[in-house]
Design a protein around this motif. Sequence first.
Motif, PDB file in Angstrom:
ATOM      1  N   VAL A   1      11.820  -2.516 -14.097  1.00 46.40           N
ATOM      2  CA  VAL A   1      10.482  -2.590 -14.676  1.00 46.40           C
ATOM      3  C   VAL A   1       9.736  -3.811 -14.140  1.00 46.40           C
ATOM      4  O   VAL A   1       8.597  -3.718 -13.667  1.00 46.40           O
ATOM      5  N   ILE A   2      10.379  -4.970 -14.212  1.00 50.04           N
ATOM      6  CA  ILE A   2       9.731  -6.226 -13.823  1.00 50.04           C
ATOM      7  C   ILE A   2       9.349  -6.219 -12.348  1.00 50.04           C
ATOM      8  O   ILE A   2       8.222  -6.577 -11.975  1.00 50.04           O
ATOM      9  N   MET A   3      10.277  -5.803 -11.486  1.00 48.80           N
ATOM     10  CA  MET A   3       9.990  -5.823 -10.058  1.00 48.80           C
ATOM     11  C   MET A   3       8.933  -4.785  -9.681  1.00 48.80           C
ATOM     12  O   MET A   3       8.110  -5.005  -8.787  1.00 48.80           O
ATOM     13  N   SER A   4       8.930  -3.636 -10.368  1.00 49.37           N
ATOM     14  CA  SER A   4       7.900  -2.621 -10.095  1.00 49.37           C
ATOM     15  C   SER A   4       6.517  -3.141 -10.472  1.00 49.37           C
ATOM     16  O   SER A   4       5.540  -2.924  -9.750  1.00 49.37           O
ATOM     17  N   LEU A   5       6.434  -3.841 -11.603  1.00 50.94           N
ATOM     18  CA  LEU A   5       5.153  -4.399 -12.022  1.00 50.94           C
ATOM     19  C   LEU A   5       4.703  -5.506 -11.073  1.00 50.94           C
ATOM     20  O   LEU A   5       3.526  -5.582 -10.700  1.00 50.94           O
ATOM     21  N   LEU A   6       5.625  -6.373 -10.656  1.00 54.70           N
ATOM     22  CA  LEU A   6       5.276  -7.481  -9.765  1.00 54.70           C
ATOM     23  C   LEU A   6       4.817  -6.988  -8.395  1.00 54.70           C
ATOM     24  O   LEU A   6       3.923  -7.576  -7.785  1.00 54.70           O
TER      25      LEU A   6
ATOM     26  N   GLN B   1       0.816  -1.209   0.000  1.00 49.56           N
ATOM     27  CA  GLN B   1       0.000   0.000   0.000  1.00 49.56           C
ATOM     28  C   GLN B   1       0.851   1.262   0.000  1.00 49.56           C
ATOM     29  O   GLN B   1       0.481   2.278  -0.603  1.00 49.56           O
ATOM     30  N   LYS B   2       2.031   1.202   0.638  1.00 51.79           N
ATOM     31  CA  LYS B   2       2.920   2.367   0.730  1.00 51.79           C
ATOM     32  C   LYS B   2       3.945   2.424  -0.404  1.00 51.79           C
ATOM     33  O   LYS B   2       4.780   3.330  -0.434  1.00 51.79           O
ATOM     34  N   GLY B   3       3.902   1.458  -1.322  1.00 52.14           N
ATOM     35  CA  GLY B   3       4.852   1.440  -2.432  1.00 52.14           C
ATOM     36  C   GLY B   3       6.248   1.023  -2.028  1.00 52.14           C
ATOM     37  O   GLY B   3       7.228   1.378  -2.683  1.00 52.14           O
ATOM     38  N   LYS B   4       6.361   0.219  -0.946  1.00 48.14           N
ATOM     39  CA  LYS B   4       7.678  -0.171  -0.441  1.00 48.14           C
ATOM     40  C   LYS B   4       7.908  -1.682  -0.475  1.00 48.14           C
ATOM     41  O   LYS B   4       8.807  -2.193   0.180  1.00 48.14           O
ATOM     42  N   LEU B   5       7.108  -2.392  -1.251  1.00 47.56           N
ATOM     43  CA  LEU B   5       7.253  -3.842  -1.349  1.00 47.56           C
ATOM     44  C   LEU B   5       8.378  -4.190  -2.318  1.00 47.56           C
ATOM     45  O   LEU B   5       8.607  -3.492  -3.308  1.00 47.56           O
ATOM     46  N   HIS B   6       9.083  -5.282  -2.024  1.00 45.83           N
ATOM     47  CA  HIS B   6      10.180  -5.742  -2.878  1.00 45.83           C
ATOM     48  C   HIS B   6       9.999  -7.238  -3.150  1.00 45.83           C
ATOM     49  O   HIS B   6       9.177  -7.908  -2.528  1.00 45.83           O
ATOM     50  N   ARG B   7      10.822  -7.745  -4.071  1.00 50.12           N
ATOM     51  CA  ARG B   7      10.790  -9.174  -4.389  1.00 50.12           C
ATOM     52  C   ARG B   7      12.213  -9.655  -4.605  1.00 50.12           C
ATOM     53  O   ARG B   7      13.005  -9.012  -5.296  1.00 50.12           O
ATOM     54  N   ASN B   8      12.549 -10.814  -3.991  1.00 49.26           N
ATOM     55  CA  ASN B   8      13.861 -11.426  -4.203  1.00 49.26           C
ATOM     56  C   ASN B   8      13.714 -12.941  -4.057  1.00 49.26           C
ATOM     57  O   ASN B   8      12.614 -13.475  -4.165  1.00 49.26           O
ATOM     58  N   PHE B   9      14.831 -13.637  -3.836  1.00 46.73           N
ATOM     59  CA  PHE B   9      14.788 -15.100  -3.784  1.00 46.73           C
ATOM     60  C   PHE B   9      13.941 -15.635  -2.635  1.00 46.73           C
ATOM     61  O   PHE B   9      13.577 -16.812  -2.629  1.00 46.73           O
ATOM     62  N   GLN B  10      13.641 -14.800  -1.657  1.00 45.71           N
ATOM     63  CA  GLN B  10      12.767 -15.214  -0.566  1.00 45.71           C
ATOM     64  C   GLN B  10      11.312 -14.854  -0.853  1.00 45.71           C
ATOM     65  O   GLN B  10      10.456 -14.986   0.012  1.00 45.71           O
ATOM     66  N   GLY B  11      11.026 -14.410  -2.070  1.00 47.11           N
ATOM     67  CA  GLY B  11       9.673 -14.042  -2.447  1.00 47.11           C
ATOM     68  C   GLY B  11       9.421 -12.567  -2.184  1.00 47.11           C
ATOM     69  O   GLY B  11      10.324 -11.737  -2.284  1.00 47.11           O
ATOM     70  N   TYR B  12       8.183 -12.224  -1.854  1.00 44.45           N
ATOM     71  CA  TYR B  12       7.869 -10.837  -1.517  1.00 44.45           C
ATOM     72  C   TYR B  12       8.440 -10.513  -0.142  1.00 44.45           C
ATOM     73  O   TYR B  12       8.373 -11.314   0.790  1.00 44.45           O
ATOM     74  N   THR B  13       9.005  -9.314  -0.020  1.00 47.40           N
ATOM     75  CA  THR B  13       9.698  -8.961   1.209  1.00 47.40           C
ATOM     76  C   THR B  13       9.611  -7.465   1.447  1.00 47.40           C
ATOM     77  O   THR B  13       9.434  -6.674   0.508  1.00 47.40           O
ATOM     78  N   THR B  14       9.746  -7.077   2.688  1.00 47.70           N
ATOM     79  CA  THR B  14       9.834  -5.662   3.040  1.00 47.70           C
ATOM     80  C   THR B  14      11.282  -5.214   3.188  1.00 47.70           C
ATOM     81  O   THR B  14      11.532  -4.069   3.559  1.00 47.70           O
ATOM     82  N   HIS B  15      12.233  -6.108   2.889  1.00 44.63           N
ATOM     83  CA  HIS B  15      13.653  -5.800   3.083  1.00 44.63           C
ATOM     84  C   HIS B  15      14.444  -5.950   1.785  1.00 44.63           C
ATOM     85  O   HIS B  15      15.540  -6.498   1.769  1.00 44.63           O
ATOM     86  N   GLY B  16      13.893  -5.442   0.702  1.00 46.32           N
ATOM     87  CA  GLY B  16      14.578  -5.530  -0.581  1.00 46.32           C
ATOM     88  C   GLY B  16      15.776  -4.612  -0.702  1.00 46.32           C
ATOM     89  O   GLY B  16      16.518  -4.679  -1.684  1.00 46.32           O
ATOM     90  N   ASN B  17      15.996  -3.734   0.287  1.00 43.87           N
ATOM     91  CA  ASN B  17      17.159  -2.849   0.274  1.00 43.87           C
ATOM     92  C   ASN B  17      18.420  -3.550   0.765  1.00 43.87           C
ATOM     93  O   ASN B  17      19.501  -2.961   0.767  1.00 43.87           O
ATOM     94  N   CYS B  18      18.300  -4.807   1.178  1.00 40.51           N
ATOM     95  CA  CYS B  18      19.429  -5.530   1.763  1.00 40.51           C
ATOM     96  C   CYS B  18      20.252  -6.266   0.702  1.00 40.51           C
ATOM     97  O   CYS B  18      19.735  -6.671  -0.335  1.00 40.51           O
TER      98      CYS B  18
ATOM     99  N   HIS C   1       4.022  -3.507  -7.547  1.00 38.26           N
ATOM    100  CA  HIS C   1       3.145  -2.342  -7.466  1.00 38.26           C
ATOM    101  C   HIS C   1       2.288  -2.130  -8.707  1.00 38.26           C
ATOM    102  O   HIS C   1       1.558  -1.137  -8.784  1.00 38.26           O
ATOM    103  N   LEU C   2       2.418  -3.027  -9.688  1.00 37.27           N
ATOM    104  CA  LEU C   2       1.553  -3.052 -10.870  1.00 37.27           C
ATOM    105  C   LEU C   2       1.752  -1.866 -11.801  1.00 37.27           C
ATOM    106  O   LEU C   2       1.001  -1.697 -12.756  1.00 37.27           O
ATOM    107  N   THR C   3       2.763  -1.051 -11.568  1.00 32.24           N
ATOM    108  CA  THR C   3       3.004   0.091 -12.437  1.00 32.24           C
ATOM    109  C   THR C   3       4.465   0.501 -12.392  1.00 32.24           C
ATOM    110  O   THR C   3       5.155   0.245 -11.394  1.00 32.24           O
ATOM    111  N   VAL C   4       4.934   1.111 -13.475  1.00 32.19           N
ATOM    112  CA  VAL C   4       6.258   1.709 -13.504  1.00 32.19           C
ATOM    113  C   VAL C   4       6.162   2.972 -14.353  1.00 32.19           C
ATOM    114  O   VAL C   4       5.547   2.984 -15.419  1.00 32.19           O
ATOM    115  N   LYS C   5       6.754   4.066 -13.865  1.00 33.09           N
ATOM    116  CA  LYS C   5       6.669   5.353 -14.548  1.00 33.09           C
ATOM    117  C   LYS C   5       7.907   5.588 -15.406  1.00 33.09           C
ATOM    118  O   LYS C   5       9.040   5.367 -14.953  1.00 33.09           O
TER     119      LYS C   5
END
Length: 458
Positions: free
Chosen positions: A375-380, A304-321, A382-386
């Motif tokens: 592009v791919i991670m933004s779509l996965l 909801q806040k646009g801070k979701l990420h995706r990596n080898f552990q799936g969806y995560t809130t720690h994609g900055n790591c 947050h469904l959009t990329v600008k």
Amino acid sequence: MSQHLTWDPLMIQRYNRAGPRYTSYPTAVEFTPATSDACERSALAADSDKPLSLYFHIPFCRHVCYYCGCNKIVTKHRDRAEAYLAELYREIDLKAALVDRSRPVEQLHLGGGTPTYLSDDQLRQLMTYVRQRFSLQDNESSDFSIEIDPRELGPDTLKTLRDLGFNRVSFGVQDLNERVQIAVNRVQPEEMIEAVMRDARALGFRSINIDLIYGLPHQTRSTFAETLERIIDMRPDRLSIFNYAHLPERFMPQRRINSEDLPDAPEKLAIFGTAITRLDQAGYQYIGMDHFALPDDELAIAQQKGKLHRNFQGYTTHGNCDLIGFGVSSISQIGSSFFQNQTDLGNWGEQLNKGLLPTMRQVSSTTDDLIRKTVIMSLLCHLTVKFDDLNTLFAIDSRSYLSRSTEQLREMEKDGLVTVTSEAISVTNAGRLMVRQVCMAFDAYRDENETRRFSKAI
């Protein structure tokens, strides 16, 4: 973003092609053989202020689940775990020596296999060893998780895990129907699942996930709906509902499943359709790629806040790591490079005994990879990329740069699944279940991969 999914089985059948799950880009099939561990050593030692995420692969299972395609070792000889941990400690030492100790560990995950194949004492020893060599952060935002087979829990294991700092657990359930459980060799009574859920709640685990699989032998819309109702009553914070891909030519245990017992394609599609409709009614938010969460769960809030990420552990809130993997077959993502450990237990241990990192395959991302990954991670997520965001990040004219890819979306655009404007590429509510297919248009390796085996989206 609408929280309600549009279920259109005819449209899904039209676009339900096989493709990557995009836990990385480039995907793991693009990794190339490593001739030495030099690149991984350099990546680990590079000056960085990024926090860390640590992944530990525990490959052992006491029983084989016939549907499984994971890298695992099925054995009842628990002494093998001691030998494995000795080698794992060696890998921890080698990698910790290269990484700046001041970098905080915000996320830690034990996967497998069956991590709770380890005894409570072994789990304590492992976590003590990790804490001595890395700076684990124990605060409200830290995410320490573990995958659990409910059959492999001692009377004090959940309490031990909570005492060790774990705050999130994932229970592998797959299905509660006894006939299905027998067919896949994973019998675990509903009472067992209810008991571990109650215990986890009482111990204060922050988030509880349950894994289910659709497409297993003897499943029908009716039987899976019954399982889902009982799981909804247990109210896990997150649910993962995975598509079973029957590939017996690749995964030997699947040869024990009679293909005639599997639901046919229309029934399998209907099972998933029934599931997402019921979960929507029950208040679960569709995160994407088979994942659902309650609205107050961290994943839902991050999306909801646009801070979701995706990596080898799936969806995560720690994609900055930076993600550092330990154990046989584990994968690390450090900066813009990926490294996979040896997938054979003997080869993994042999390299460690020589004082080498057990690097088997690797890839370093090009600028084109980084653009397409964004592009791919933004779509996965947050469904959009600008386009303007891409222009700023990469100093390109992204509209022109991606024109061949966006042209491939014309059919999906006509069907109302995606929109491409002068400002952005966006997946519509009707296209959310096909977001994986949208992403494939931006995958520069897709043509090369068409003969490789990926699972279908649904």
